[in-house]
Write a protein that holds these residues in place. Structure first.
Motif, PDB file in Angstrom:
ATOM      1  N   LYS A  60       0.916  -1.163   0.054  1.00 25.70           N
ATOM      2  CA  LYS A  60      -0.079   0.135   0.001  1.00 25.70           C
ATOM      3  C   LYS A  60       0.848   1.358   0.008  1.00 25.70           C
ATOM      4  O   LYS A  60       2.102   1.314   0.202  1.00 25.70           O
ATOM      5  N   VAL A  61       0.131   2.194  -0.404  1.00 28.75           N
ATOM      6  CA  VAL A  61       0.957   3.532  -0.365  1.00 28.75           C
ATOM      7  C   VAL A  61       0.510   4.464   0.718  1.00 28.75           C
ATOM      8  O   VAL A  61      -0.726   4.671   1.112  1.00 28.75           O
ATOM      9  N   ARG A  62       1.399   5.197   1.197  1.00 30.12           N
ATOM     10  CA  ARG A  62       1.349   5.796   2.204  1.00 30.12           C
ATOM     11  C   ARG A  62       2.167   7.262   2.451  1.00 30.12           C
ATOM     12  O   ARG A  62       3.347   7.064   1.898  1.00 30.12           O
ATOM     13  N   VAL A  63       1.542   8.219   2.807  1.00 30.08           N
ATOM     14  CA  VAL A  63       2.301   9.572   2.861  1.00 30.08           C
ATOM     15  C   VAL A  63       2.548   9.888   4.228  1.00 30.08           C
ATOM     16  O   VAL A  63       1.979   9.653   5.270  1.00 30.08           O
ATOM     17  N   PHE A  64       3.828  10.441   4.618  1.00 27.33           N
ATOM     18  CA  PHE A  64       4.449  10.795   5.854  1.00 27.33           C
ATOM     19  C   PHE A  64       3.814  12.144   6.291  1.00 27.33           C
ATOM     20  O   PHE A  64       4.223  13.228   5.620  1.00 27.33           O
ATOM     21  N   ARG A  65       3.292  12.325   7.441  1.00 27.40           N
ATOM     22  CA  ARG A  65       2.835  13.495   8.039  1.00 27.40           C
ATOM     23  C   ARG A  65       2.552  14.650   7.315  1.00 27.40           C
ATOM     24  O   ARG A  65       2.928  15.582   7.365  1.00 27.40           O
ATOM     25  N   ASP A  66       1.875  14.586   6.254  1.00 23.99           N
ATOM     26  CA  ASP A  66       1.359  15.639   5.503  1.00 23.99           C
ATOM     27  C   ASP A  66       0.669  16.531   6.158  1.00 23.99           C
ATOM     28  O   ASP A  66       0.463  18.034   5.586  1.00 23.99           O
ATOM     29  N   ILE A  67      -0.201  16.392   7.011  1.00 21.01           N
ATOM     30  CA  ILE A  67      -1.083  17.474   7.690  1.00 21.01           C
ATOM     31  C   ILE A  67       0.248  18.601   8.283  1.00 21.01           C
ATOM     32  O   ILE A  67      -0.126  19.712   8.559  1.00 21.01           O
ATOM     33  N   GLU A  68       1.396  18.092   8.906  1.00 22.28           N
ATOM     34  CA  GLU A  68       2.439  19.018   8.946  1.00 22.28           C
ATOM     35  C   GLU A  68       2.931  20.031   8.159  1.00 22.28           C
ATOM     36  O   GLU A  68       3.301  21.067   8.372  1.00 22.28           O
ATOM     37  N   ASN A  69       2.997  19.427   6.799  1.00 23.63           N
ATOM     38  CA  ASN A  69       3.431  20.204   5.699  1.00 23.63           C
ATOM     39  C   ASN A  69       2.292  21.535   5.607  1.00 23.63           C
ATOM     40  O   ASN A  69       2.882  22.639   5.181  1.00 23.63           O
ATOM     41  N   ILE A  70       1.157  21.022   5.467  1.00 22.98           N
ATOM     42  CA  ILE A  70       0.162  22.181   4.943  1.00 22.98           C
ATOM     43  C   ILE A  70       0.086  23.294   6.449  1.00 22.98           C
ATOM     44  O   ILE A  70      -0.186  24.464   6.087  1.00 22.98           O
ATOM     45  N   ARG A  71       0.292  22.651   7.397  1.00 26.48           N
ATOM     46  CA  ARG A  71       0.451  23.593   8.736  1.00 26.48           C
ATOM     47  C   ARG A  71       1.372  24.583   8.490  1.00 26.48           C
ATOM     48  O   ARG A  71       1.296  25.756   8.653  1.00 26.48           O
ATOM     49  N   ARG A  72       2.814  23.980   8.021  1.00 28.28           N
ATOM     50  CA  ARG A  72       3.690  24.819   7.815  1.00 28.28           C
ATOM     51  C   ARG A  72       3.578  25.668   6.699  1.00 28.28           C
ATOM     52  O   ARG A  72       4.020  26.986   6.627  1.00 28.28           O
ATOM     53  N   MET A  73       3.045  25.229   5.720  1.00 30.73           N
ATOM     54  CA  MET A  73       3.162  26.169   4.510  1.00 30.73           C
ATOM     55  C   MET A  73       1.792  27.157   4.957  1.00 30.73           C
ATOM     56  O   MET A  73       2.159  28.236   4.197  1.00 30.73           O
ATOM     57  N   ASN A  74       0.990  27.016   5.556  1.00 32.39           N
ATOM     58  CA  ASN A  74      -0.059  27.895   6.078  1.00 32.39           C
ATOM     59  C   ASN A  74       0.547  29.366   6.934  1.00 32.39           C
ATOM     60  O   ASN A  74       0.207  30.514   6.704  1.00 32.39           O
ATOM     61  N   SER A  75       1.660  28.655   7.528  1.00 29.77           N
ATOM     62  CA  SER A  75       2.584  29.747   8.292  1.00 29.77           C
ATOM     63  C   SER A  75       3.346  30.531   7.599  1.00 29.77           C
ATOM     64  O   SER A  75       3.482  31.787   7.500  1.00 29.77           O
ATOM     65  N   SER A  76       4.124  29.725   6.494  1.00 37.16           N
ATOM     66  CA  SER A  76       4.749  30.466   5.276  1.00 37.16           C
ATOM     67  C   SER A  76       3.858  31.502   4.398  1.00 37.16           C
ATOM     68  O   SER A  76       4.234  32.576   4.376  1.00 37.16           O
TER      69      SER A  76
ATOM     70  N   GLU B 249      -4.461  31.431   2.909  1.00 33.65           N
ATOM     71  CA  GLU B 249      -4.086  29.934   3.656  1.00 33.65           C
ATOM     72  C   GLU B 249      -4.737  28.991   2.587  1.00 33.65           C
ATOM     73  O   GLU B 249      -5.777  29.268   2.115  1.00 33.65           O
ATOM     74  N   PHE B 250      -4.301  27.827   2.705  1.00 33.74           N
ATOM     75  CA  PHE B 250      -5.190  26.836   1.975  1.00 33.74           C
ATOM     76  C   PHE B 250      -5.585  25.839   2.831  1.00 33.74           C
ATOM     77  O   PHE B 250      -4.744  25.309   3.771  1.00 33.74           O
ATOM     78  N   PRO B 251      -6.756  25.645   2.540  1.00 31.11           N
ATOM     79  CA  PRO B 251      -7.290  24.856   3.692  1.00 31.11           C
ATOM     80  C   PRO B 251      -7.019  23.298   4.075  1.00 31.11           C
ATOM     81  O   PRO B 251      -6.532  22.715   2.959  1.00 31.11           O
ATOM     82  N   GLU B 252      -6.689  23.050   5.104  1.00 34.01           N
ATOM     83  CA  GLU B 252      -6.199  21.891   5.368  1.00 34.01           C
ATOM     84  C   GLU B 252      -6.957  20.286   4.769  1.00 34.01           C
ATOM     85  O   GLU B 252      -5.986  19.709   4.252  1.00 34.01           O
ATOM     86  N   GLU B 253      -8.216  20.540   5.192  1.00 39.36           N
ATOM     87  CA  GLU B 253      -9.009  19.431   4.397  1.00 39.36           C
ATOM     88  C   GLU B 253      -8.868  19.528   3.006  1.00 39.36           C
ATOM     89  O   GLU B 253      -8.564  18.272   2.435  1.00 39.36           O
ATOM     90  N   MET B 254      -8.781  20.546   2.437  1.00 39.33           N
ATOM     91  CA  MET B 254      -8.470  20.545   0.870  1.00 39.33           C
ATOM     92  C   MET B 254      -7.121  19.990   0.589  1.00 39.33           C
ATOM     93  O   MET B 254      -6.981  19.168  -0.635  1.00 39.33           O
ATOM     94  N   PHE B 255      -6.108  20.369   1.381  1.00 37.49           N
ATOM     95  CA  PHE B 255      -4.885  19.883   1.102  1.00 37.49           C
ATOM     96  C   PHE B 255      -4.876  18.312   1.212  1.00 37.49           C
ATOM     97  O   PHE B 255      -4.227  17.575   0.260  1.00 37.49           O
ATOM     98  N   LEU B 256      -5.432  17.894   1.998  1.00 41.56           N
ATOM     99  CA  LEU B 256      -5.229  16.090   2.317  1.00 41.56           C
ATOM    100  C   LEU B 256      -5.912  15.596   1.110  1.00 41.56           C
ATOM    101  O   LEU B 256      -5.244  14.513   0.444  1.00 41.56           O
ATOM    102  N   GLU B 257      -7.014  16.202   0.889  1.00 39.48           N
ATOM    103  CA  GLU B 257      -7.889  15.491  -0.451  1.00 39.48           C
ATOM    104  C   GLU B 257      -6.832  15.725  -1.783  1.00 39.48           C
ATOM    105  O   GLU B 257      -6.984  14.797  -2.491  1.00 39.48           O
ATOM    106  N   ALA B 258      -6.228  16.888  -1.870  1.00 41.94           N
ATOM    107  CA  ALA B 258      -5.504  17.010  -3.139  1.00 41.94           C
ATOM    108  C   ALA B 258      -4.147  16.016  -3.170  1.00 41.94           C
ATOM    109  O   ALA B 258      -3.886  15.569  -4.265  1.00 41.94           O
ATOM    110  N   VAL B 259      -3.856  15.739  -1.933  1.00 43.84           N
ATOM    111  CA  VAL B 259      -2.321  14.970  -1.905  1.00 43.84           C
ATOM    112  C   VAL B 259      -3.154  13.441  -2.382  1.00 43.84           C
ATOM    113  O   VAL B 259      -2.358  12.882  -3.079  1.00 43.84           O
TER     114      VAL B 259
END
Ligand SMILES: *Cc1c(COP(=O)(O)O)cnc(C)c1O
Length: 336
Positions: A68-84, A92-102
């Motif tokens: 199976k394919v798994r992604v590593f801690r992507d919620i942390e990336n969108i949180r940091r990106m929104n801080s940038s 900001e880009f919404p967290e839920e939309m980001f996870l769905e886009a990933v």
């Protein structure tokens, strides 16, 4: 079937099936779409081209032992990106939309995910740029957010290899109250010159001290700094001008879990005498052992590539990423 020689992959861009792209205008994000064309069309007056209003992220999806394919801690990336984004006056880009886009971009490029056992991964690069045509310096009112996916190989094929790092007195990475703790594109344009000079002298990476006094360790060009002291403690700098690395945070948690004391604090340059192992950490390589640090005419040597703590942490983290051991921290998100 794709004709990719997985064992030959390095850390380079390869066009894939598509990227996912969203547009922001009139105060909101659209619902996004998968785009086959690996080019972006922009106004010649686009804000990002002239004034560098651009931020990015980097993360990986892994083909695990169970297939199976798994992604590593992507919620942390969108949180940091929104801080940038907040720092660069971008929406900001919404967290839920980001996870769905990933999910969507990985699924659309699933055949580009390197097989288990090759040591590779599907690298995801989220990017947000100010796309509005603006000639006066001001935040754009239009943005593009995209995530591209490209397969990358392992850095180390025949075991972990150490590198030498160089410290400059006349180049700094980030101002004391500047943009160093955000993944702002301009930070990296500003680092190219020092990296080029260092490479020409045989140093693959550059290590920066705090830019105000050159007294404390900060970080490398695109990875965090840590050291393992001769007494076996993992230490990593506390500083306002370093990027909060998700890999470093994970290594700290793993160290504690493995009974290795891990501390984040200011680290004086003189403490270099107490280091047994030195590492650079980030998503791309996980850990690069640093065997020597050059400052002026002095060289400080370490046995980092044979370092037991570095090897232990490297194995512990990659075992979680590839699903060889239980994901006790709940870091992996299944893509289905
Ligand atoms: C991206 C980056 C890192 C590493 O962060 P990870 O989340 O671990 O990939 C460290 N320092 C800088 C300057 C970076 O740009």
């Amino acid at each position: 079937m794709l004709n990719i020689e997985w064992s030959k992959l390095g850390f380079e861009y390869m066009p894939t099936a598509c990227h996912i792209q969203f547009k922001f205008s009139k105060g909101k994000w659209d619902s996004g779409s998968l785009v086959k064309d690996p080019h972006v069309s922009l106004s010649v007056a686009a804000e990002c081209l002239h004034y560098g209003q651009a931020i990015f992220e980097g993360l990986k999806a892994y083909r695990c032992k169970d297939g199976k394919v798994r992604v590593f801690r992507d919620i942390e990336n969108i949180r940091r990106m929104n801080s940038s984004a907040n720092y660069a006056c971008m929406p900001e880009f919404p967290e839920e939309m980001f996870l769905e886009a990933v999910n969507k971009v990985i699924k659309a490029n699933i055949e580009y995910t390197p097989p288990y056992g090759t040591g590779g991964a599907l690298y995801l690069r989220p990017l947000m740029i100010g796309s509005g045509p603006i000639i006066g310096i001001a935040p754009s009112d239009e943005y593009i957010f995209l995530i591209l996916a490209t397969p990358v190989g392992p850095y180390y094929r025949g075991g972990i290899v150490g590198v030498n790092a160089m410290i400059f007195e006349d180049y700094d990475r980030a101002a004391p109250n500047g943009s160093g703790r955000y993944k702002l594109a301009g930070n990296y344009a500003a680092s190219l010159k020092a990296s080029k000079i260092a490479k020409a002298k045989g140093f693959p990476i550059v290590l920066y001290l705090d830019s105000k006094e050159h007294k404390y360790f900060d970080e490398f060009t695109s990875s965090n700094f840590f050291a393992v002291t001769k007494s076996g403690e993992y230490i990593t700098p506390e500083s306002k001008s370093i990027l909060p690395s998700i890999t470093n945070n994970s290594l700290i948690e793993l160290a504690n879990h493995l009974g290795i004391k891990a501390t984040r604090r200011q680290i004086k340059f003189e403490e270099i005498e107490t280091f047994a192992e030195v590492g650079a950490c980030g998503t791309a390589v996980v850990i690069t052992p640093v065997n020597a640090i050059q400052r002026g005419d002095k060289t400080y040597n370490f046995t980092s590539d044979k370092g037991v703590v570095i090897q232990k942490l490297y194995k512990a983290l990659t075992d979680i990423q590839y699903g060889n051991t239980p994901d006790v921290f709940n870091w992996m998100r299944l893509i289905e």
